[in-house]
Design an enzyme around this catalytic site. Structure first.
Site, short mmCIF file in Angstrom:
data_model
loop_
_atom_site.label_atom_id
_atom_site.label_comp_id
_atom_site.label_asym_id
_atom_site.label_seq_id
_atom_site.Cartn_x
_atom_site.Cartn_y
_atom_site.Cartn_z
N CYS A 108 46.26 35.82 82.88
CA CYS A 108 45.12 35.24 83.61
C CYS A 108 43.81 35.60 82.91
O CYS A 108 43.56 36.76 82.63
CB CYS A 108 45.11 35.75 85.05
SG CYS A 108 43.76 35.04 86.02
N GLY A 220 52.65 25.70 80.18
CA GLY A 220 51.42 25.13 79.66
C GLY A 220 51.56 23.65 79.31
O GLY A 220 52.34 23.30 78.43
#
Length: 339
Positions: A108, A220
Site C-alpha cells: 500500500c 494489477g
C-alpha cells in the site's frame, strides 16, 4: 533460495487452492458486508479483509475490527505494520477469530501507511520484512503470506524483487501476491499508483520460473475472468483481482467456481441479491442501516439493462430511515423489468 524454511509456516491445501483466484484487500470496500455478498457469488474464491493495522488490533476493539460471518470462509486477514513484536501480538489475537490466512501488507502506497513506516515502503527493507514475518509465523496457527509490489521509487525491480523474495521466503513465507507495478511514494497519489506505473507481468512470471517452490499470485490491471484464466495458464499459481471484482462482481465471481476451480456454475446476480435479503434483515434487526450493505452491491448488474435504475434507487433510498429489503426488491425490479 532456501528449499526448506527454518520456521514452520502452517499451510492449508484448501486455502492454497482457493488462492487460484482472490479478491484484493481494498480499504473502505472489502468489509464484511462486501465479502458476504461476494461469497454468495463464489464458494471457492479467497476473500481478503481490508487492511487492519497491527496497532489497531493490539490496542483496539477486537470484535469491531476482526469479527466476520462464518459463511465468508475461506477468508484472509490483511495486517499492516512494521514492528515484529506488535505484528506477532496482532497475529496471535487475530488467529483467535479463525481466519484462514494472515497476510502482511507490503504494497500500500498511501501517505498514512508511509508515515507509519509500513506498506510499500517496506520494499526498501527486506530484512525487516523477513523479521516481521518470522515473528508473525511464530505467533500463528495458519499460513502467513505477503502482498508486495515489484519495487518502489528508483529501485530496479529486476534486482529488488528477487532479493526480496529470497530473504522473505528464507524467513518462512511460501505464498506471495505481487502487484506487478512499482509504487512511487513521492509524486503520485495512492489512486495514481494503481494506474500510472506500468505493469510488468513478465517480471512476475520470471519470478515464478526462478522460484518454482513459491506460490506466486499476480495482481494489477486484471479486469476480466478471461484474463485471469490466461495468466493461470501461463504458469502463475494465482490471480488477485481488485477493482473489477468490486465494480462488476457478477462478471468476475459468478463464473469463477466453474472456470477457475472446475466446480459447478455459480448463481446469477439476481439470485445472489435475493440470497442477501436474510442477511440484510438480520443486519437491520441488530441496528444497522441498509446502505451499509447496499453500497457494495451497486455494481451487481454492471453492463446490463436496468443497471442504472438499480443503482439510482439504492443510491437515493437505501440511506433513508426505515429502508429495508423492500428497497432492494424495488431496485431489483428495475433489472428484471428490463429483461
Amino acid at each position: 533460495m532456501l528449499d526448506t524454511p527454518p520456521i514452520q509456516n502452517p499451510q492449508s491445501p484448501a486455502t492454497t487452492r482457493a488462492a487460484r483466484l482472490s479478491v484484493a484487500p481494498m480499504m473502505d470496500w472489502t468489509d464484511r458486508h462486501c465479502r458476504y455478498f461476494h461469497r454468495l457469488m463464489s464458494r471457492e474464491t479467497l476473500l481478503y479483509t481490508e487492511m487492519v493495522t497491527a496497532p489497531a488490533i493490539v490496542r483496539g476493539e477486537h470484535e469491531r475490527l476482526l469479527a466476520y460471518s462464518p459463511e465468508e470462509h475461506p477468508v484472509a486477514l490483511q495486517i499492516g505494520g512494521s514492528d515484529p513484536k506488535e505484528l506477532a501480538e496482532a497475529t496471535r489475537i487475530s488467529c483467535g477469530y479463525g481466519y484462514d490466512e494472515v497476510n502482511l501488507n507490503v504494497g500500500c502506497p498511501s501517505d498514512r501507511v508511509q508515515s507509519g513506516a509500513f506498506g510499500a515502503v517496506l520494499m526498501k527493507s527486506p530484512d525487516l520484512v523477513a523479521e516481521c514475518v518470522a515473528a508473525m509465523i511464530g505467533a500463528s496457527n495458519v499460513e502467513v503470506t505477503v502482498k508486495c509490489r515489484i519495487g518502489v521509487d528508483e529501485q530496479n525491480p529486476e534486482e529488488v524483487l528477487p532479493d526480496f523474495l529470497e530473504k522473505v521466503s528464507a524467513a518462512g513465507v511460501r505464498r506471495f501476491t505481487i502487484h506487478a507495478r512499482k509504487a512511487w511514494l513521492e509524486g503520485l497519489s495512492p489512486k495514481e499508483n494503481r494506474d500510472i506505473p506500468p505493469l510488468d507481468y513478465d517480471l512476475v512470471k520470471r519470478m515464478k520460473a526462478a522460484y518454482p517452490n513459491l506460490h506466486i499470485s499476480i495482481n494489477g490491471g486484471i479486469a476480466t475472468l478471461d484474463h485471469a484464466v490466461e495468466l493461470l495458464a501461463s504458469g502463475l499459481d494465482g490471480v488477485m483481482i481488485g477493482r473489477a471484482a468490486y465494480h462488476q462482481p457478477a462478471d468476475i465471481l459468478c463464473d469463477a467456481d466453474a472456470r477457475i476451480y472446475g466446480g459447478s456454475e455459480g448463481p446469477t446476480a439476481e439470485e445472489a441479491v435475493r440470497q442477501m435479503l436474510p442477511y440484510i434483515e438480520a443486519h437491520l434487526v441488530n441496528g444497522g442501516r441498509l446502505n451499509q450493505i447496499t453500497r457494495h452491491m451497486l455494481g451487481a448488474f454492471a453492463g446490463r439493462s436496468g443497471a442504472r435504475g438499480w443503482r439510482r434507487i439504492l443510491s437515493q433510498e437505501a440511506h433513508k430511515d426505515g429502508a429495508g429489503p423492500e428497497t432492494v426488491l424495488k431496485a431489483l425490479s428495475s433489472v428484471t423489468d428490463a429483461l
